[in-house]
Scaffold this motif. Sequence first.
Motif, PDB file in Angstrom:
ATOM      1  N   GLY A 369       0.829  -1.200   0.000  1.00 23.73           N
ATOM      2  CA  GLY A 369       0.000   0.000   0.000  1.00 23.73           C
ATOM      3  C   GLY A 369       0.863   1.248   0.000  1.00 23.73           C
ATOM      4  N   MET A 370       0.315   2.324   0.566  1.00 22.95           N
ATOM      5  CA  MET A 370       1.025   3.595   0.598  1.00 22.95           C
ATOM      6  C   MET A 370       0.888   4.262   1.953  1.00 22.95           C
ATOM      7  SD  MET A 370       0.303   5.290  -3.113  1.00 22.95           S
ATOM      8  CE  MET A 370       1.224   6.753  -2.669  1.00 22.95           C
ATOM      9  N   LEU A 371       1.840   5.148   2.238  1.00 23.67           N
ATOM     10  CA  LEU A 371       1.848   5.889   3.492  1.00 23.67           C
ATOM     11  C   LEU A 371       0.976   7.125   3.366  1.00 23.67           C
ATOM     12  CD1 LEU A 371       3.414   5.623   6.240  1.00 23.67           C
ATOM     13  CD2 LEU A 371       4.910   7.415   5.364  1.00 23.67           C
ATOM     14  N   SER A 372       0.076   7.317   4.336  1.00 18.68           N
ATOM     15  CA  SER A 372      -0.683   8.564   4.438  1.00 18.68           C
ATOM     16  C   SER A 372       0.021   9.405   5.492  1.00 18.68           C
ATOM     17  CB  SER A 372      -2.133   8.286   4.852  1.00 18.68           C
ATOM     18  OG  SER A 372      -2.763   7.461   3.912  1.00 18.68           O
ATOM     19  N   LYS A 373       0.849  10.330   5.042  1.00 21.70           N
ATOM     20  CA  LYS A 373       1.713  11.086   5.943  1.00 21.70           C
ATOM     21  C   LYS A 373       0.896  11.958   6.891  1.00 21.70           C
ATOM     22  CE  LYS A 373       5.763  14.083   5.831  1.00 21.70           C
ATOM     23  NZ  LYS A 373       6.606  14.962   4.989  1.00 21.70           N
ATOM     24  N   SER A 374       1.312  12.001   8.142  1.00 23.94           N
ATOM     25  CA  SER A 374       0.617  12.793   9.157  1.00 23.94           C
ATOM     26  C   SER A 374       0.739  14.282   8.862  1.00 23.94           C
ATOM     27  CB  SER A 374       1.201  12.488  10.540  1.00 23.94           C
ATOM     28  OG  SER A 374       0.667  13.352  11.503  1.00 23.94           O
ATOM     29  N   ASP A 375      -0.314  15.024   9.201  1.00 22.19           N
ATOM     30  CA  ASP A 375      -0.294  16.484   9.020  1.00 22.19           C
ATOM     31  C   ASP A 375       0.546  17.176  10.088  1.00 22.19           C
ATOM     32  OD1 ASP A 375      -1.958  16.262   6.837  1.00 22.19           O
ATOM     33  OD2 ASP A 375      -3.795  16.430   8.036  1.00 22.19           O
ATOM     34  N   ILE A 376       0.862  16.458  11.162  1.00 23.05           N
ATOM     35  CA  ILE A 376       1.640  17.046  12.255  1.00 23.05           C
ATOM     36  C   ILE A 376       3.117  17.053  11.882  1.00 23.05           C
ATOM     37  CG2 ILE A 376       2.234  16.867  14.703  1.00 23.05           C
ATOM     38  CD1 ILE A 376      -0.375  15.260  15.056  1.00 23.05           C
ATOM     39  N   PRO A 386      -3.575   0.202   3.182  1.00 20.25           N
ATOM     40  CA  PRO A 386      -3.311  -0.988   2.364  1.00 20.25           C
ATOM     41  C   PRO A 386      -3.996  -0.917   1.000  1.00 20.25           C
ATOM     42  CG  PRO A 386      -4.012  -1.592   4.585  1.00 20.25           C
ATOM     43  CD  PRO A 386      -4.293  -0.129   4.412  1.00 20.25           C
ATOM     44  N   ALA A 387      -3.429  -1.622   0.037  1.00 29.53           N
ATOM     45  CA  ALA A 387      -4.026  -1.692  -1.303  1.00 29.53           C
ATOM     46  C   ALA A 387      -5.377  -2.399  -1.253  1.00 29.53           C
ATOM     47  CB  ALA A 387      -3.077  -2.438  -2.244  1.00 29.53           C
ATOM     48  N   ASP A 388      -5.472  -3.424  -0.441  1.00 31.11           N
ATOM     49  CA  ASP A 388      -6.705  -4.200  -0.294  1.00 31.11           C
ATOM     50  C   ASP A 388      -7.644  -3.473   0.656  1.00 31.11           C
ATOM     51  OD1 ASP A 388      -8.700  -6.070   0.119  1.00 31.11           O
ATOM     52  OD2 ASP A 388      -7.315  -7.758   0.299  1.00 31.11           O
ATOM     53  N   LYS A 389      -8.813  -3.066   0.160  1.00 29.41           N
ATOM     54  CA  LYS A 389      -9.741  -2.297   0.987  1.00 29.41           C
ATOM     55  C   LYS A 389     -10.357  -3.106   2.116  1.00 29.41           C
ATOM     56  CE  LYS A 389     -10.970   1.231  -2.379  1.00 29.41           C
ATOM     57  NZ  LYS A 389     -12.029   1.849  -3.177  1.00 29.41           N
ATOM     58  N   ARG A 390     -10.162  -4.414   2.114  1.00 29.93           N
ATOM     59  CA  ARG A 390     -10.683  -5.240   3.202  1.00 29.93           C
ATOM     60  C   ARG A 390      -9.786  -5.180   4.430  1.00 29.93           C
ATOM     61  NH1 ARG A 390     -11.091 -10.574  -0.381  1.00 29.93           N
ATOM     62  NH2 ARG A 390      -8.980  -9.806  -0.767  1.00 29.93           N
ATOM     63  N   ILE A 391      -8.590  -4.626   4.287  1.00 27.53           N
ATOM     64  CA  ILE A 391      -7.635  -4.519   5.385  1.00 27.53           C
ATOM     65  C   ILE A 391      -7.719  -3.116   5.979  1.00 27.53           C
ATOM     66  CG2 ILE A 391      -5.216  -4.791   6.050  1.00 27.53           C
ATOM     67  CD1 ILE A 391      -6.562  -7.339   4.941  1.00 27.53           C
ATOM     68  N   PRO A 392      -7.797  -2.987   7.306  1.00 28.70           N
ATOM     69  CA  PRO A 392      -7.864  -1.645   7.906  1.00 28.70           C
ATOM     70  C   PRO A 392      -6.544  -0.902   7.745  1.00 28.70           C
ATOM     71  CG  PRO A 392      -7.570  -3.307   9.605  1.00 28.70           C
ATOM     72  CD  PRO A 392      -7.784  -4.053   8.321  1.00 28.70           C
ATOM     73  N   ARG A 393      -6.604   0.402   7.939  1.00 22.24           N
ATOM     74  CA  ARG A 393      -5.358   1.166   7.950  1.00 22.24           C
ATOM     75  C   ARG A 393      -4.477   0.704   9.101  1.00 22.24           C
ATOM     76  NH1 ARG A 393      -6.766   7.383   6.258  1.00 22.24           N
ATOM     77  NH2 ARG A 393      -7.804   6.872   4.307  1.00 22.24           N
ATOM     78  N   ILE A 394      -3.180   0.900   8.971  1.00 18.15           N
ATOM     79  CA  ILE A 394      -2.222   0.409   9.958  1.00 18.15           C
ATOM     80  C   ILE A 394      -1.368   1.585  10.426  1.00 18.15           C
ATOM     81  CG2 ILE A 394      -0.316  -1.203  10.373  1.00 18.15           C
ATOM     82  CD1 ILE A 394      -1.472  -2.851   7.965  1.00 18.15           C
ATOM     83  N   LEU A 404       9.232   7.968   1.783  1.00 10.85           N
ATOM     84  CA  LEU A 404       8.280   6.920   1.425  1.00 10.85           C
ATOM     85  C   LEU A 404       6.977   7.467   0.844  1.00 10.85           C
ATOM     86  CD1 LEU A 404       8.688   4.562   4.526  1.00 10.85           C
ATOM     87  CD2 LEU A 404       9.790   4.384   2.293  1.00 10.85           C
ATOM     88  N   GLU A 405       6.735   8.755   0.999  1.00  9.01           N
ATOM     89  CA  GLU A 405       5.483   9.325   0.489  1.00  9.01           C
ATOM     90  C   GLU A 405       5.431   9.197  -1.039  1.00  9.01           C
ATOM     91  OE1 GLU A 405       2.742  13.247   1.416  1.00  9.01           O
ATOM     92  OE2 GLU A 405       4.912  13.458   1.404  1.00  9.01           O
ATOM     93  N   GLY A 406       4.299   8.730  -1.551  1.00  7.96           N
ATOM     94  CA  GLY A 406       4.128   8.576  -2.989  1.00  7.96           C
ATOM     95  C   GLY A 406       4.764   7.319  -3.554  1.00  7.96           C
ATOM     96  N   ARG A 407       5.121   6.383  -2.662  1.00  6.07           N
ATOM     97  CA  ARG A 407       5.733   5.137  -3.119  1.00  6.07           C
ATOM     98  C   ARG A 407       4.964   3.947  -2.572  1.00  6.07           C
ATOM     99  NH1 ARG A 407      10.552   6.223  -5.445  1.00  6.07           N
ATOM    100  NH2 ARG A 407      11.338   4.095  -5.306  1.00  6.07           N
ATOM    101  N   ARG A 408       5.057   2.833  -3.265  1.00  5.72           N
ATOM    102  CA  ARG A 408       4.457   1.597  -2.791  1.00  5.72           C
ATOM    103  C   ARG A 408       5.390   0.977  -1.762  1.00  5.72           C
ATOM    104  NH1 ARG A 408      -0.678   2.022  -4.254  1.00  5.72           N
ATOM    105  NH2 ARG A 408      -0.901   2.431  -6.475  1.00  5.72           N
ATOM    106  N   ILE A 409       4.843   0.630  -0.607  1.00  3.30           N
ATOM    107  CA  ILE A 409       5.661   0.029   0.441  1.00  3.30           C
ATOM    108  C   ILE A 409       4.960  -1.215   0.996  1.00  3.30           C
ATOM    109  CG2 ILE A 409       6.706   2.227   1.066  1.00  3.30           C
ATOM    110  CD1 ILE A 409       4.900   2.269   3.556  1.00  3.30           C
ATOM    111  N   ILE A 410       5.723  -2.012   1.744  1.00  2.00           N
ATOM    112  CA  ILE A 410       5.173  -3.174   2.433  1.00  2.00           C
ATOM    113  C   ILE A 410       5.226  -2.914   3.929  1.00  2.00           C
ATOM    114  CG2 ILE A 410       5.452  -5.635   2.908  1.00  2.00           C
ATOM    115  CD1 ILE A 410       6.613  -5.995   0.168  1.00  2.00           C
ATOM    116  N   VAL A 411       4.132  -3.243   4.616  1.00  2.00           N
ATOM    117  CA  VAL A 411       4.028  -3.060   6.065  1.00  2.00           C
ATOM    118  C   VAL A 411       3.515  -4.355   6.670  1.00  2.00           C
ATOM    119  CG1 VAL A 411       2.606  -1.931   7.837  1.00  2.00           C
ATOM    120  CG2 VAL A 411       3.795  -0.552   6.133  1.00  2.00           C
ATOM    121  N   ALA A 412       4.007  -4.701   7.856  1.00  2.00           N
ATOM    122  CA  ALA A 412       3.535  -5.884   8.584  1.00  2.00           C
ATOM    123  C   ALA A 412       2.771  -5.438   9.825  1.00  2.00           C
ATOM    124  CB  ALA A 412       4.711  -6.769   8.982  1.00  2.00           C
TER     125      ALA A 412
END
Length: 969
Positions: A369-376, A386-394, A404-412
């Motif tokens: 998926g991608m990083l949604s960078k904090s406004d702070i 996540p790319a899959d909409k069935r998975i909650p944000r992490i 990492l902003e604007g790039r595809r990354i992997i998160v566990a």
Amino acid sequence: MLKSKTFLKKTRAGGVMKIVREHYLRDDIGCGAPGCAACGGAHEGPVLEPQPLDPASSLCPQPHYLLPDTNVLLHQIDVLEDPAIRNVIVLQTVLQEVRNRSAPVYKRIRDVTNNQEKHFYTFTNEHHRETYVEQEQGENANDRNDRAIRVAAKWYNEHLKKMSAENQLQVIFITNDRKNKEKAIEEGIPAFTCEEYVKSLTANPELIDRLACLSEEGNEIESGKIIFSEHLPLSKLQQGIKSGTYLQGTFRASRENYLEATVWVHGDTEENKEAKFLGTCFFTQIILQGLKNLNRAIHEDIVAVELLPKNQWVAPSSVVLHDEGQNEDDVEKEEERARILKTAVNEKMLKPTGRVVGIIKRNWRPYCGMLSKSDIKESRRHLFTPADKRIPRIRIETRQASTLEGRRIIVAVDGWPRNSRYPNGHFVKNLGEVGDKETETEVLLLEHDVPHQPFSQAVLSFLPKMPWSITEQDMKNREDLRHLCVCSVDPPGCTDIDDALHCRELENGNLEVGVHIADVSHFIRPGNALDQESARRGTTVYLCEKRIDMVPELLSSNLCSLRCNVDRLAFSCIWEMNRKAEILKTRFTKSAINSKASLTYAEAQMRIDSAAMNDDITTSLRGLNKLAKILKKRRIEKGALTLSSPEVRFHMDSETHDPIDLQTKELRETNSMVEEFMLLANISVAKKIHEEFSEHALLRKHPAPPPSNYEILIKAAKSKNLEIKTDTAKSLADSLDRADSPSFPYLNTLLRILATRCMMQAVYFCSGMDNDFHHYGLASPIYTHFTSPIRRYADIIVHRLLAVAIGADCTYPELTDKHKLADLCKNLNFRHKMAQYAQRASVAFHTQLFFKSKGIVSEEAYILFVRKNAIVVLIPKYGLEGTVFFEEKDKPKPRLFYDDEIPSLKIEDTVFHIFDKVKVKIMLDSSNLQHQKIRMSLVEPQIPGISIPTDASNMDINEPERKKKKIEK
């Protein structure tokens, strides 16, 4: 030195068996440190470095090795895999515990230990005379293993002192267990937590991002407000499931509504007695609605659910809701949105409803998926989408947010505390830039768990040596059919040709028809590395520009491909038929063939239609086509379904490989001709292998859908004054044949598309583990897959069974073990499903590329589904589906009235019915890099004063389109 272990085991008959196992202890097991005089060079496999200078730690600046405990291996595997971490001692005790608790992590750690550059050494402490410990009286297994690890760590530090007085090496014990760490320090062992050690590596600050964020149930941050109820311990869950208080099932999140999910309770087992109350025979579906009832379950988790009282049961929601909030703790807003789901409905529409009370098994995986960078500003805490909409944000912590902003990354995912709206996780890998073809292909392969690494040398070593030719040995137990006029008919550009056909007239006036299938099982022998890798992959995955082969290319595109004018080994199914396509005789034989032509569907059709062509190949094709029409008519009369799913084909630019044209696939008579004989071969083989192996046949079934699946189809037909009967497949097929409208010619196609969405997924199974063999869609009492062994591993197993049945090959233990076959089927079903999703995701991405260059296009569309706040439309020209919303964030909401019975949606004074024709504009919206989408705007009918936001959600490159079930070839 010899020790023995004695324990009691309960037998199946209810008796007790005493088992004594001998345990050998040795003193010649090497420590793994090169140059160790005490070990005398007794080392096997990769060894540690003699002077491990890197990584430089501020906590332990002197040269050292690391010795992690079990929990560090289980939870911090991403850290251990990093190139910065080398020289790690993996104890046998730890490895065994990891193997028992997590097969995926065990595989990853084995891969790391086999990597020579990482210098991971496996030390068999359980068989070393000085490090083996026996379990003490009153000591549980976990405490015994912790003590064994500390004993090994202490032995290592004392042992390494003997190497050199000047250059002392240390072994650092890494544990996240507070009590274990305290005991180690008391015993004089240098010990740190994984976080302490990683933060001490000043030369590798980015490694901190890969630390798993661990928080145990009940130990959440006190300052946080408790959002979710506590998960019950596993012991209570098991008692509740056994008594029928709780139900165990698989949690399936919704793509359309993040506040809704279902739990599928499998079977009618003793543990799930409550399923009987729900009237199930195969699956029980329980609805979960609202954040608190979902209770931190994630898609594909195995959960325990408690049924709510009947007065709290709800109907499946028709609202489309996506999680768009940035405030991760705004739970009141979530509860308000959850109330939208609950509206007055007919009592008949209410379904069993429950809540998650505990997690039986987490089935987390790395998510793309991608990083949604904090406004702070300067914040290290960010949300990952996540790319899959069935998975909650992490929620993750990272110092690399700007990079990492604007790039595809992997998160566990690491855990989900009760006081957090979202789960915690950690950064794993940076894949690449959004929109880049290679990056997006890598994302969809990872997201759908498609094995795509190059074949290893161990696998390739089992391929035949080139040049290859058929030998006398190959022809044993094989019939020479190279004289027959055999030809293949496939899509254009096909290189993995696994089937060919022939038809000829016999002296008695009957016809001989043969289906010849590539004999892949001749080259892939049971149990070797090539066989194991093929079984793991399960299927070939076809993407728009790429094919991920199940078997190496030498087999798929060469030696097993039934190309024309070359000798090839085959497995043949041959029938003698009369002119009415009635089967008089059936025989199976391993064979050698020489195809006389490799034709496309269009080329074969041209030969059949051309009066000027009367050669042997054309005559054979005409005979096959005539018989196929009779077979199809007879199959449909028995109740086989003819359904519909829009499929598209891309035309690529030869230089850029970008799609320059997109059109729906055209089907000809020759498509149906090939399909009919493949179906007939599969049915004939299924009967044969079941006759010979009643308990061990690998078959394929298509379960009949539950009546509730057909509700939308029946209502849609009723809205057009048509009646659809669904009590049997035959009645459904007949109803669809009658459902026609002279003024609306596309109506029948729309109904068949909708009927396809009502179907269940076809699955592989072992005959000895099931009683229901019926294939609903094909109206066949028995079915299997025999005709595509190049691209499906199931077919290879079926070939082996058939070969044993006719005496052409010998059996082996795994082939007649129904439990192992059942496990194999489980993997094959998963791989087949993921391959379909990956293919659709590839189509979605290439459709975006097409519209990116195309600009804005206006096209006719039909309404497929009506929701409470949206309509779902289908554009036939492109096979494209999209959701048109009637509510926009931060704007006044229009008056909406949803009627589920018709079904229809009234917005202001305009009414939308299912199957209504509309006109939409299509364009690619790149305003949000996170989810680039094909966007549609409603052109006709116009709604005065309403600005309609749109979203072609199934064309999101992060999500495979809604599941399309096919009646398969």
